[in-house]
Scaffold this active site. Structure first.
Site, PDB file in Angstrom:
ATOM      1  N   SER A   1      10.632 -13.798   3.267  1.00 41.49           N
ATOM      2  CA  SER A   1      10.511 -12.337   3.215  1.00 41.49           C
ATOM      3  C   SER A   1      11.364 -11.573   4.218  1.00 41.49           C
ATOM      4  O   SER A   1      11.435 -10.352   4.145  1.00 41.49           O
ATOM      5  CB  SER A   1       9.045 -11.918   3.392  1.00 41.49           C
ATOM      6  OG  SER A   1       8.358 -12.054   2.176  1.00 41.49           O
TER       7      SER A   1
ATOM      8  N   LYS B   1       8.062  -2.983   9.848  1.00 39.26           N
ATOM      9  CA  LYS B   1       7.423  -3.282   8.565  1.00 39.26           C
ATOM     10  C   LYS B   1       5.970  -2.833   8.614  1.00 39.26           C
ATOM     11  O   LYS B   1       5.280  -3.034   9.616  1.00 39.26           O
ATOM     12  CB  LYS B   1       7.512  -4.793   8.293  1.00 39.26           C
ATOM     13  CG  LYS B   1       7.074  -5.220   6.898  1.00 39.26           C
ATOM     14  CD  LYS B   1       7.227  -6.738   6.701  1.00 39.26           C
ATOM     15  CE  LYS B   1       6.910  -7.179   5.284  1.00 39.26           C
ATOM     16  NZ  LYS B   1       7.077  -8.648   5.126  1.00 39.26           N
TER      17      LYS B   1
ATOM     18  N   SER C   1       9.674  -9.670   0.913  1.00 38.43           N
ATOM     19  CA  SER C   1       8.842  -8.485   0.971  1.00 38.43           C
ATOM     20  C   SER C   1       9.277  -7.462   2.020  1.00 38.43           C
ATOM     21  O   SER C   1       8.904  -6.291   1.925  1.00 38.43           O
ATOM     22  CB  SER C   1       7.394  -8.884   1.273  1.00 38.43           C
ATOM     23  OG  SER C   1       7.300  -9.481   2.551  1.00 38.43           O
TER      24      SER C   1
END
Ligand SMILES: [Zn+2]
Lengths: 495, 494
Positions: free
Chosen positions: A178, A79, A154
């Site tokens: 997330s 990420k 996210s």
């Protein structure tokens, strides 16, 4: 699709270690897959230029007879809020466009040491604020089940990359759901470890007291392998727990729930819950009972306040954490005639709407005269939620709920309705507020739209291994019922 | 309206308070491992943490906690068994995170006091709190007239100072010192500096900025029992300025009140050159710092045993030392103060420790040596002479080997690097001549040279012998044993 990309991380690590395949071949297969599908998925913001070179190093190590590490030769997507030397880190924001961190996060360093090939940086909602990746400054990622749907967020880029076979493993962070929500809506496995179990050093902060790095994978065992490799005490993170890593890999192999006490959170059902989600959730509960678990229903009556409390605590912290992005030292800098104006214009140009919304919300909540009513009260709610968990875990070993009230939603559907967007994290937020551990594992497709549903399992602090016992048992039983992993039914991609 | 300090004090009663920031002398910074050494090239003592890079996290320097506890204990404070850091949020380019990690409503040390001696009186100054925080970077504003950010062409920031541990020591308001308020304020800072130096927690160099004061001042009509509106004067950076800032602020506020206006609650800037304060930010424009507990750090919970062991390791503090020396050396408080103000306590005590009497040690260090130090513009303790040297000189005087004049010459020799006192005596041939055979010749010469004086002495005017003694001393270049010379003269003329 090269069959190397459909293998699990466990299989790949074993094959590389055994010399059946080289790390270079594994990496090349995944780079080719990325090349083939990225145009549809947009999971990556950056693909590592040195991935092939790193893979060759692993192969050289093997040739020299040196140990490879538990993830030797296994690609991992990261990420884009982990600081990585040699790759930019944008956090999905314009304000950090082109920033190359001069230092490495603890977790990516550990993964490199474990032999993993960091294959690229994945898309995300700006500074991890969102549930769809639509808040990325670099365009949304697409759900491999249906490209017109969001992959959740996210950590949506990480989830989409894993679900699209672009990487067997991915790193995410979970502040309110997330990791778990994108894992659920992409039909993969995602874990939020116990807060403090995985280091935050080098992970760009959203809400410091909630942020938890964790793994995303296509199988429960793979998630456990990454979980174990990334975890452990880090003296660079004061909130890191100095305790042994829970035996998550052993638990995933154990895959046994006989005699386990499982509680259904009664608050997480009813209005707002998609019928197909509840159907699959109830099936999963029946499955657990059939596997010998003792299932009861448990009320956690303060959980209904979790979301409002979260939307005071997280914005408060983010308003302070994002203050450093002012154009003075790195990232986007607007040209202006004074320092104050430079900071102000840089922030105006660099942050997207959701980031601004939360900064303003948090600034307000922390303001003199409002602190007690907002931030202070929210912290009290947090204590009540911890007590609810404590009381529940006196009666049961784990709690279960749907991972998200709905399946994935179409891109754009909730973009102008922040509250609807926030609801995606309704079931996942309590574990962030309490700092305990939780996982999402696939439990089927919603009959009404054929999109994946996640089973959410919550365990006490440092009892992360229980998640993997339950998760692996559910996975094994479902896959034997379905005859194949759920993800093989995903037909969104044309390649 | 201008009001003199004396006029102000006739009508008004002042109250002051001080907030003192002290850079701790830890080897590394508050939340990272960077060195704290002063004077390095800009931005060479930095890392992701003290630059506030995205993703970096603070880790508390335990040594800084220990130093703050030492300070708290020395200031008679309670030490919190559990407390947290807080974020103080505001935007400024020299703050890399745009928040400062500080402490807010849970300081590490609270509710103590420091006894301060001034003008022979002891005043107890209450300590509100002692807390830890990180220093900011340092801005250099280039171009523009004021050196401030307004009007500058551009600004440079040095982050070497960013993250250096600071303690902030906040007094309670100090009422009731009346006319002496400025002096008490100065004496407090002096005493605090001595305490911190004794504790070994800071180099407390005000000129280098390792100790900085903000001075709060208010006045109210005498006998009203009320407290006035206070102002906060920032960056008062010398002992003398502390005194001047309080004094000038009292006069200024008296002028404001006399004119029928109200004192505005505001921060003010002290100007070293003029000794006056000018208006800064008013309370209406004051920042809302949006304090909240620092989520990146765990609470600080010093164990009782640890605090006890720190307490046990505290050195003798200035107040205890004062009491001990006043008693042991039979000093008045004023005599003690002059010794302390001359910076001679350590050397005098060391001189006594190697055998000199307290009176002799004080005499030499406060007399001849203080003069020399003053001429050179250095501290008396920085003179190139040791307490052992001074004790030896005092012993030589006591034994009659040297008189005071010769002793001063020996001091000169030692300061010039000619060796130990004994070596200087030897090399310069300075010993007092008390050998009668050598002296008698000189005495006879003097009598022969001054027959009129000799006649007066013979006639019973013993006082006139002084002139003959002087002649002998001159002839022997001061090395004769003057009392013996006198005896010999009287013998020869009897
Ligand atoms: Zn540093």
């Amino acid at each position: 699709m090269n069959e190397l990309t459909t293998k699990t991380a466990a299989e790949l690590a074993a094959a590389v270690a055994g010399g059946e395949v080289s790390a270079a071949e594994v990496t090349a297969a995944h780079l080719a897959r990325i090349e083939a599908v990225e145009g549809q998925v947009n999971a990556f913001l950056h693909v590592a230029a040195d991935a092939a070179a790193r893979a060759s190093e692993i192969d050289a190590r093997r040739a020299a007879g040196a140990p490879l590490g538990p993830l030797g030769g296994v690609p991992v997507a990261v990420k884009d809020l982990f600081a990585t030397v040699g790759m930019p880190t944008t956090c999905g924001s314009r304000i950090l466009e082109g920033w190359h961190p001069p230092y490495e996060s603890t977790i990516t360093r550990r993964l490199r040491e474990a032999g993993a090939i960091l294959i690229g940086k994945t898309n995300m909602d700006e500074f991890a604020m969102g549930s769809s990746t639509e808040n990325s400054a670099y365009g949304p990622s697409h759900n491999p089940w249906d490209l017109s749907f969001v992959p959740g967020g996210s950590s949506g880029g990480s989830a989409a990359a894993v679900a699209a076979y672009e990487a067997p493993l991915a790193l995410g962070t979970d502040t309110g759901g997330s990791i778990r929500e994108p894992a659920a809506v992409c039909g993969i496995v995602g874990t939020k470890p116990t807060y403090g179990g995985s280091s935050r050093y080098g992970v760009v902060a959203f809400a410091s007291s909630l942020d938890t790095p964790g793994p995303l994978a296509r199988s429960v065992l793979d998630a456990a392998l990454l979980h174990e490799a990334m975890s452990g005490h880090d003296p660079m993170d004061s909130t890191s727990i100095d305790a042994p890593v829970p035996p998550v890999v052993a638990a995933a192999r154990q895959a046994d729930v006989a005699g386990m006490r499982i509680g259904i959170v009664s608050e997480f059902s009813g209005e707002g819950y998609q019928p197909g989600v509840m159907t699959r959730f109830n099936e999963a509960v029946e499955l657990l009972e059939s596997l010998g678990a003792k299932v009861t229903e448990i009320s956690c009556r303060h959980f209904k306040y979790a979301m409002p409390a979260y939307y005071l605590i997280a914005p408060s912290e983010v308003s302070s954490n994002l203050a450093r992005f002012d154009g003075m030292r790195y990232g986007l800098r607007a040209s202006a005639s004074s320092a104050e104006e430079t900071m102000s214009l840089s922030r105006d140009a660099g942050f997207g709407d959701e980031a601004k919304r939360r900064i303003v919300l948090g600034t307000y909540a922390l303001s003199s005269g409002y602190y007690d009513a907002y931030y202070g009260k929210a912290q009290q709610v947090r204590t009540l939620i911890i007590r609810d968990f404590d009381a529940a875990f006196e009666q049961v070993d784990v709690l279960v709920s749907p991972s998200s009230p709905t399946t994935a939603f179409p891109i754009g559907e909730r973009a102008d309705d922040p509250i609807a967007m926030y609801l995606a994290d309704l079931c996942t937020i309590p574990s962030n507020l309490a700092g305990n551990a939780a996982i999402s594992v696939p439990c089927g497709l919603a009959p009404e739209n054929g999109l994946p549903v996640g089973l959410h399992v919550m365990a006490p602090v440092l009892a992360d291994d229980r998640l993997y016992r339950v998760g692996a048992a559910v996975e094994a039983a479902f896959e034997s019922r379905w005859g194949h992993p759920l993800l093989t039914e995903a037909k969104g991609l044309s390649a | 309206m201008t009001v003199t300090y004396e006029e102000a004090l006739q009508k008004y009663e002042p109250v002051f308070g001080l907030e003192t920031h002290v850079e701790l002398g830890t080897r590394t910074k508050m939340f990272c491992g960077c060195p704290t050494a002063f004077g390095a090239e800009p931005n060479t003592q930095v890392c992701p943490v003290c630059l506030g890079l995205p993703g970096s996290l603070p880790v508390v320097n335990q040594r800084a906690i220990e130093f703050a506890i030492r300070i708290g204990l020395a200031l008679n404070c309670s030490i919190a068994s559990w407390c947290r850091f807080a974020r103080k949020n505001y935007f400024y380019p020299d703050m890399p995170k745009n928040f400062q990690i500080s402490q807010y409503d849970e300081p590490l040390c609270t509710d103590g006091y420091l006894d301060v001696l001034t003008g022979g009186e002891t005043v107890r100054v209450g300590i509100e709190r002692v807390h830890l925080e990180e220093d900011t970077g340092k801005s250099l504003h280039v171009g523009g007239a004021t050196g401030r950010i307004q009007g500058a062409e551009y600004s440079l920031v040095d982050y070497n100072r960013s993250g250096i541990p600071l303690v902030e020591i906040v007094t309670k308001p100090v009422p009731g010192t009346g006319y002496l308020a400025p002096e008490v304020a100065r004496a407090y800072v002096t005493e605090l500096r001595d305490v911190l130096r004794t504790l070994g927690v800071s180099d407390v160099r005000m000129e280098e900025g390792s100790m900085r004061c903000d001075v709060n001042t208010s006045i109210a009509a005498r006998g009203s029992g009320a407290w006035g509106t206070r102002t906060e004067t920032k960056n008062v950076n010398s002992l003398r300025s502390v005194e001047r800032a309080v004094r000038s602020e009292i006069s200024r506020q008296a002028g404001v009140l006399d004119a029928g206006e109200r004192v505005v609650q505001e921060t003010r800037h002290f100007h070293e050159d003029t000794g006056v304060t000018t208006s800064g930010r008013s309370k209406e424009e004051a920042q809302d710092y949006r304090y909240f507990p620092e989520p990146d750090l765990v609470p600080v919970a010093p164990a009782d045993e640890w605090v006890s062991s720190i307490r046990a390791s505290l050195p003798e503090l200035p107040s205890a030392r004062r009491a001990r020396l006043i008693s042991a050396w039979s000093l008045s408080e004023l005599e003690f103060e002059s010794l302390r103000n001359a910076g001679a306590l350590d050397v005098v005590e060391a001189t006594v420790a190697v055998g000199a009497s307290p009176a002799d040690a004080r005499k030499w260090w406060l007399g001849e040596l203080a003069r020399k130090a003053n001429d050179d513009g250095i501290e008396v303790s920085a003179l190139p002479i040791t307490p052992s040297d001074v004790a030896r000189i005092a012993a030589l005087v006591k034994a009659g080997t040297l008189n005071d004049r010769l002793a001063r010459e020996v001091i000169d020799g030692v300061l010039w690097g000619e060796g130990t006192p004994d070596e200087v005596v030897e090399k310069r041939g300075l010993a007092v001549v008390s050998d009668d055979s050598a002296l008698i010749a000189a005495v006879d010469e003097a009598i022969a040279a001054h027959p009129d004086v000799a006649e007066k002495v013979r006639g019973g005017k013993v006082a006139a012998a002084g002139a003959l003694v002087g002649a002998v001393m001159k002839a022997t270049r001061g090395q004769a044993d003057a009392p013996r010379v006198r005896e010999l003269i009287l013998e020869r003329l009897s």
